[in-house]
Structures are given as C-alpha cells and as structure tokens.
Scaffold this motif. Structure first.
Motif, PDB file in Angstrom:
ATOM      1  N   GLY A   1      -9.899   3.737   1.883  1.00 43.37           N
ATOM      2  CA  GLY A   1      -8.887   4.323   2.773  1.00 43.37           C
ATOM      3  C   GLY A   1      -8.860   3.678   4.146  1.00 43.37           C
ATOM      4  O   GLY A   1      -8.751   4.389   5.151  1.00 43.37           O
ATOM      5  N   GLY A   2      -8.964   2.331   4.172  1.00 41.72           N
ATOM      6  CA  GLY A   2      -8.902   1.631   5.467  1.00 41.72           C
ATOM      7  C   GLY A   2      -9.992   2.114   6.409  1.00 41.72           C
ATOM      8  O   GLY A   2      -9.716   2.370   7.573  1.00 41.72           O
TER       9      GLY A   2
ATOM     10  N   PHE B   1      -6.723   6.654   6.615  1.00 38.43           N
ATOM     11  CA  PHE B   1      -5.548   7.201   5.950  1.00 38.43           C
ATOM     12  C   PHE B   1      -5.772   8.633   5.507  1.00 38.43           C
ATOM     13  O   PHE B   1      -6.400   8.901   4.494  1.00 38.43           O
ATOM     14  CB  PHE B   1      -5.154   6.333   4.754  1.00 38.43           C
ATOM     15  CG  PHE B   1      -4.702   4.972   5.198  1.00 38.43           C
ATOM     16  CD1 PHE B   1      -3.519   4.826   5.897  1.00 38.43           C
ATOM     17  CD2 PHE B   1      -5.481   3.850   4.961  1.00 38.43           C
ATOM     18  CE1 PHE B   1      -3.102   3.580   6.340  1.00 38.43           C
ATOM     19  CE2 PHE B   1      -5.072   2.604   5.400  1.00 38.43           C
ATOM     20  CZ  PHE B   1      -3.884   2.466   6.088  1.00 38.43           C
TER      21      PHE B   1
ATOM     22  N   GLY C   1      -2.763   5.911  10.422  1.00 35.50           N
ATOM     23  CA  GLY C   1      -3.158   4.568   9.992  1.00 35.50           C
ATOM     24  C   GLY C   1      -2.194   3.492  10.473  1.00 35.50           C
ATOM     25  O   GLY C   1      -2.313   2.333  10.083  1.00 35.50           O
TER      26      GLY C   1
ATOM     27  N   GLY D   1       0.844  -1.188   0.000  1.00 31.31           N
ATOM     28  CA  GLY D   1       0.000   0.000   0.000  1.00 31.31           C
ATOM     29  C   GLY D   1       0.874   1.231   0.000  1.00 31.31           C
ATOM     30  O   GLY D   1       1.891   1.273   0.694  1.00 31.31           O
ATOM     31  N   GLN D   2       0.501   2.189  -0.797  1.00 33.59           N
ATOM     32  CA  GLN D   2       1.295   3.423  -0.855  1.00 33.59           C
ATOM     33  C   GLN D   2       0.373   4.580  -1.207  1.00 33.59           C
ATOM     34  O   GLN D   2      -0.351   4.500  -2.211  1.00 33.59           O
ATOM     35  CB  GLN D   2       2.350   3.286  -1.942  1.00 33.59           C
ATOM     36  CG  GLN D   2       3.682   3.905  -1.579  1.00 33.59           C
ATOM     37  CD  GLN D   2       4.759   3.416  -2.522  1.00 33.59           C
ATOM     38  OE1 GLN D   2       4.582   3.516  -3.729  1.00 33.59           O
ATOM     39  NE2 GLN D   2       5.830   2.874  -1.992  1.00 33.59           N
TER      40      GLN D   2
ATOM     41  N   ALA E   1      -7.712   8.078   0.790  1.00 35.40           N
ATOM     42  CA  ALA E   1      -6.688   8.847   1.497  1.00 35.40           C
ATOM     43  C   ALA E   1      -6.769  10.297   1.022  1.00 35.40           C
ATOM     44  O   ALA E   1      -7.119  10.570  -0.133  1.00 35.40           O
ATOM     45  CB  ALA E   1      -5.315   8.264   1.198  1.00 35.40           C
TER      46      ALA E   1
ATOM     47  N   ARG F   1      -1.359   5.609   2.750  1.00 38.17           N
ATOM     48  CA  ARG F   1      -0.723   4.440   3.377  1.00 38.17           C
ATOM     49  C   ARG F   1       0.791   4.600   3.409  1.00 38.17           C
ATOM     50  O   ARG F   1       1.402   5.083   2.475  1.00 38.17           O
ATOM     51  CB  ARG F   1      -1.057   3.183   2.588  1.00 38.17           C
ATOM     52  CG  ARG F   1      -2.391   2.589   2.968  1.00 38.17           C
ATOM     53  CD  ARG F   1      -2.484   1.154   2.440  1.00 38.17           C
ATOM     54  NE  ARG F   1      -3.682   0.521   2.946  1.00 38.17           N
ATOM     55  CZ  ARG F   1      -4.899   0.762   2.488  1.00 38.17           C
ATOM     56  NH1 ARG F   1      -5.077   1.645   1.526  1.00 38.17           N
ATOM     57  NH2 ARG F   1      -5.937   0.142   3.011  1.00 38.17           N
ATOM     58  N   ASN F   2       1.364   4.157   4.496  1.00 40.52           N
ATOM     59  CA  ASN F   2       2.823   4.082   4.640  1.00 40.52           C
ATOM     60  C   ASN F   2       3.541   5.399   4.343  1.00 40.52           C
ATOM     61  O   ASN F   2       4.526   5.427   3.614  1.00 40.52           O
ATOM     62  CB  ASN F   2       3.380   2.952   3.752  1.00 40.52           C
ATOM     63  CG  ASN F   2       2.911   1.608   4.265  1.00 40.52           C
ATOM     64  OD1 ASN F   2       3.022   1.339   5.456  1.00 40.52           O
ATOM     65  ND2 ASN F   2       2.369   0.781   3.384  1.00 40.52           N
TER      66      ASN F   2
ATOM     67  N   ARG G   1       6.227   6.878   9.212  1.00 39.00           N
ATOM     68  CA  ARG G   1       6.931   5.613   9.440  1.00 39.00           C
ATOM     69  C   ARG G   1       8.280   5.869  10.111  1.00 39.00           C
ATOM     70  O   ARG G   1       8.660   5.192  11.070  1.00 39.00           O
ATOM     71  CB  ARG G   1       7.122   4.898   8.096  1.00 39.00           C
ATOM     72  CG  ARG G   1       7.523   3.458   8.259  1.00 39.00           C
ATOM     73  CD  ARG G   1       7.438   2.714   6.972  1.00 39.00           C
ATOM     74  NE  ARG G   1       8.206   3.395   5.933  1.00 39.00           N
ATOM     75  CZ  ARG G   1       8.155   3.050   4.646  1.00 39.00           C
ATOM     76  NH1 ARG G   1       7.349   2.085   4.258  1.00 39.00           N
ATOM     77  NH2 ARG G   1       8.874   3.675   3.756  1.00 39.00           N
TER      78      ARG G   1
ATOM     79  N   ASP H   1      -7.659   3.089  -3.992  1.00 34.74           N
ATOM     80  CA  ASP H   1      -8.409   2.665  -2.803  1.00 34.74           C
ATOM     81  C   ASP H   1      -9.300   3.806  -2.314  1.00 34.74           C
ATOM     82  O   ASP H   1      -8.823   4.755  -1.693  1.00 34.74           O
ATOM     83  CB  ASP H   1      -7.413   2.252  -1.718  1.00 34.74           C
ATOM     84  CG  ASP H   1      -8.120   1.927  -0.419  1.00 34.74           C
ATOM     85  OD1 ASP H   1      -9.358   1.792  -0.428  1.00 34.74           O
ATOM     86  OD2 ASP H   1      -7.425   1.818   0.610  1.00 34.74           O
TER      87      ASP H   1
ATOM     88  N   LEU I   1      -3.347   0.690  -3.550  1.00 34.90           N
ATOM     89  CA  LEU I   1      -2.989  -0.663  -3.126  1.00 34.90           C
ATOM     90  C   LEU I   1      -2.371  -1.356  -4.335  1.00 34.90           C
ATOM     91  O   LEU I   1      -2.711  -1.040  -5.480  1.00 34.90           O
ATOM     92  CB  LEU I   1      -4.244  -1.425  -2.686  1.00 34.90           C
ATOM     93  CG  LEU I   1      -4.866  -0.993  -1.359  1.00 34.90           C
ATOM     94  CD1 LEU I   1      -6.291  -1.527  -1.245  1.00 34.90           C
ATOM     95  CD2 LEU I   1      -4.019  -1.482  -0.196  1.00 34.90           C
TER      96      LEU I   1
END
Ligand SMILES: Cc1ncc(COP(=O)(O)O)c(C=O)c1O
Length: 472
Positions: free
Chosen positions: A65-66, A70, A280, A47-48, A426, A74-75, A80, A62, A52
C-alpha cells in the motif's frame, strides 16, 4: 517552430521500456539492483484500489500500500476529483502572507477526530518534517533538550527524526545525531521512568504500534507512559504517522489503548499524522497539538512563523486531505478495515498454524505482521541457519519472492534483521483479497518447508548477487 502542449501520457508510453535502466542511471543503481535480484522489477503501469497492474494488464494484490499511504486505495476517484476541482478553482495557492484558504478547514476536521482535546494543527509535507516540528515544540515548551525514543522506533530520516529512530542501519556512517537523544526499550516502563527521573527530557516520542516489526505494546503501556510523562514534566509525542488515520481499524491506533477525549481516557500532548492524510496523492503531514504547547512556541508576533515550510498548506494537499477524510467517513473505511483485518489474521492463522516455521500473526486492522521462527527439525534448521548466516535480513525474501512471482502478491519485510513479513494493504482490501493472500501464503510457506524449496534457492541466488557490484 510550432508550440506543442506537453503530452504526459505519450511521454510515459514512449519511455516505459527504459523504466528500470533510467532509474538506475539517474537515481539509484543499487536500489535497482536489489529490485532485479529479488524479482521485484515489475513494470507496474496502473494502480486502482488495492491493486497494481503491469504492462500486460496482470493484476497484483498490493499488500504494501505504498508504505501504508493508501487508505482509500490508489487513485480514488473522489479524491482525484477534489484535486481537479481545486485546480479548476484557480485558488490563490500558497499566498505566503495570507491565511491559506483550505488549511483551516482541514485542521478543523483533524481536530474533530483527534484522540483528545487538541487546539491547533501545524502542517508540513512529510512525516520526518512533522517529527522535527514536534521536537522543536517540545523543546520550546519545556525549555529542555533531551529526547527519549524506543529501540526499533521509526520516525523518519531528517536529522531530527533520525536522531530518535531506533533502527541504526539508517544512521550508521552519517556522523552525530542530536546528542541529547536517548534510546530505551519499547514497552518498558521501568526504563522510561528511570530516564524521565533525570528531569532533562523535553519529549518521549513513541509509535502506538511500532511499524518496524508491528510491535504491539501491552494494553496499559501508553496510558502509563502518559502518567509518567506528566509526573516528570516531559511531553508525550504520539507518532501516528503510519498507524493512524484508519490503518489499525480505528481513526487512531492509540484509541485501542484508551486514548480519547472521554472520561477515563488519556491523551498525548502532540499527535502526528501523515501518510494516508491526502489519499496517497500529495505529500502532507500534520502536527496536532494542545493550545498550550502551541502558544509556547508561537508565543508572540515576532515568532508567529518560527516553524514553517514553503509548501505545507498548498491547496492540492489540503483539498486531497479534506476529500480523503470525507470519503473515509462516507465509505466507512475504518470500520471495514477493522473487520477485514480481523478476518485476514484469522485466515492466516488457520492456514499457517501447521507449519513449524510459523510463529504468529498479530496486528490491528490492516497493520499486520506474520512472524516466523527457527524450525525444530534438523534439516530445516540447517537451512534456516544457513540463510540467517548469509544475511540476518534474508529469510523473508524466500517467502516474498515466490509470493510475487507465483501469486502476484506484493508484500514487504517488516524491517532489518527480522523474520517478519508486514502486510499493510489499502484499507479497501476485500474478503476475497484476504482469501487469496492467506491461500498464497500457505502455498509459499509450504514450499519453504521442502528441502530444495525457496529457502535454499533464494539463499543461493542472493548470496551470488551480493558478490557482484551495484552497476546497472
Ligand atoms: C511512524 C512513522 N513516523 C515517521 C515516518 C516518516 O515519514 P516520511 O517518510 O514521510 O518522512 C514514517 C515513515 O514511514 C513512519 O512510519
């Protein structure tokens, strides 16, 4: 025997082919059956940002967005890295009987952006837990028990939160909820006032925009709610768990309705956030409240930890939260979300207006509903009725399934028994993504207007699948 270090990437690579079977075997076979039936059993591997990627490297936009966690995508590399930094600092995480090193700083940041003058923050791990904490605060503050909530509200699935959730599919068969909770229609001030008058309610809990259906209240609703709650001594709890932190193109969705700390603005007694708060990565939620409310529950040395939980202020959550707010400011995520959300809605309106099943597109920022309604022409009407008779929640699958299989766009139904698709990608979603999503929706909806199109095929497929048991 030689000691091996734990190799997560090798483990993931080795077990990936069994992803769905393992989930069905050890976690939830019925859920896997649903995924397989609707063709949502995609082996996502990475996921970025707003995307996805599956095991063949194919990219998906996506739009879920979870479930809206997000904001930064993602990530996000910065968030991170902040989590890695927190680990490398070897901080004394969860000291138990000491102040948590990062929590005060995140609380301070939340108090700066909160829509009103608030004084304290209570951290929890999930949204439902934050709702439970807010219920306790309201009961402690008012000395009353009653809880008011809205039809179609979603506040989570802990027993407290479920007791104020107006989607009964989640409650059925689970026995008594908190008996002092009462449901009223959303956006109905008369219904609210006639309950509040009874003088028995500790709190009215309300989402500024309801997530199930993306229901937007009238411009004046929330301000009047504030006035009525004050008049009858009931606390106003604003659940911004999903709609807040940038999702609606403002730091808080309630700002669209006049909430804030400026002259002429109003504020709730308690505001809840979660979802986007930690980028996230790590579960985190927060109850933002006034000093007055806080004092009433944590009123002495004896009860200074009356509401608490083990993991809530852990360093990784707090570091992720601090970094998320930092990068959202730096990257102007909220402003960008407002602009791209507006353009996405315009494009969808432009492309779908010619279809008789299209009712409207509505939303704020990237919290968007595309609603459909019963067509006028006889043949289509028959298909519409057939699919609704099979299952009143089914219609949207005729759009969502081809959207995924033919266009690699992941989106969701906005709730049970609704003909509404929800888009909550996102917040780093681009104009190009908006163009692709609107174009794909146009093609898919067009197919649905053909007599042997997805409406018919999906109805048939899902009706057959329903007849089979939920085995692996
Ligand atoms: C508005 C709202 N409140 C509360 C919750 C519950 O949060 P959680 O799932 O983290 O318990 C959700 C989750 O979707 C939500 O959308």
């Amino acid at each position: 025997m030689t000691a091996h270090t734990f190799d997560l990437s090798a483990l993931v690579a080795r077990r990936s082919p069994e992803l769905f079977d393992l989930h069905a075997e050890t976690i939830n076979p019925a859920y896997v059956k649903v995924l397989r039936t609707i063709g949502f059993d995609r082996p996502y591997l990475k996921g970025q940002g707003a995307y996805l990627f599956d095991d063949r490297g194919q990219r998906y936009i996506d739009c879920m967005g979870g479930y809206a966690v997000f904001a930064l995508g993602r990530n996000h590399p910065g968030v991170r890295d902040a989590i890695k930094q927190a680990m490398d600092l070897d901080l004394p995480s969860l000291p138990g009987i000491g102040p948590f090193r990062l929590a005060g700083m995140l609380a301070e940041e939340l108090l700066k952006i909160a829509p009103g003058n608030f004084g304290k923050v209570f951290f929890a791990s999930g949204g439902g837990e934050a709702v439970d904490a807010a219920i306790k605060m309201a009961r402690g503050y008012t000395g009353r028990e009653g809880l008011l909530y809205c039809t179609r509200a979603y506040h989570g699935l802990t027993i407290g939160a479920l007791s104020v959730t107006g989607n009964h599919e989640f409650r059925d068969g689970l026995g008594d909820m908190l008996r002092s909770s009462t449901e009223i229609p959303f956006n109905d001030l008369n219904a609210l006032e006639s309950e509040l008058k009874k003088g028995t309610y500790a709190a009215f809990i309300v989402e500024p925009i309801q997530g199930k259906g993306i229901n937007i209240p009238s411009d004046e609703y929330l301000r009047r709610v504030r006035e009525l709650c004050t008049r009858y001594g009931t606390l106003m709890i604003l659940d911004e768990i999903q709609a807040g932190l940038g999702r609606c193109g403002a730091w808080f969705a309630s700002e669209h309705f006049g909430a804030g700390r400026g002259a002429g603005q109003w504020q709730a007694d308690i505001v809840l956030v979660a979802k986007a708060l930690s980028g996230g990565f790590v579960p985190t939620s927060a109850v933002i409240c006034t000093d007055e409310v806080h004092r009433s529950i944590f009123s002495s040395m004896n009860n200074c930890s009356r509401i608490q939980n083990t993991f809530s202020m852990n360093d990784l959550s707090m570091a992720a939260g601090l970094a998320t707010l930092h990068y959202m400011r730096q990257e102007q995520t909220v402003q960008k979300c407002a602009a791209v959300g507006q353009r996405l809605m315009e494009k969808i309106r432009e492309k779908l207006s010619r279809f008789e099943m299209f009712k409207e597109v509505r939303g704020k920022g990237l919290y968007i509903a595309v609603e459909f309604h019963r067509p006028r022409s006889m043949a289509l009407k028959l298909q519409w009725d057939m699919i609704h008779k099979l299952d009143p929640s089914l219609f949207c699958q005729a759009i969502l399934m081809p959207l995924l299989s033919e266009h690699r766009i992941l989106a969701q139904v906005a709730g049970h028994r609704l003909d509404v698709i929800k888009l909550s990608p996102a917040l780093v979603f681009s104009d190009q993504d908006a163009e692709e999503v609107a174009g794909a929706l146009e093609q898919t909806v067009e197919q649905c207007h053909r007599l042997t199109g997805p409406l018919w095929q999906v109805g048939k497929k899902l009706a057959e699948a329903k007849l089979k048991p939920a085995g692996v």
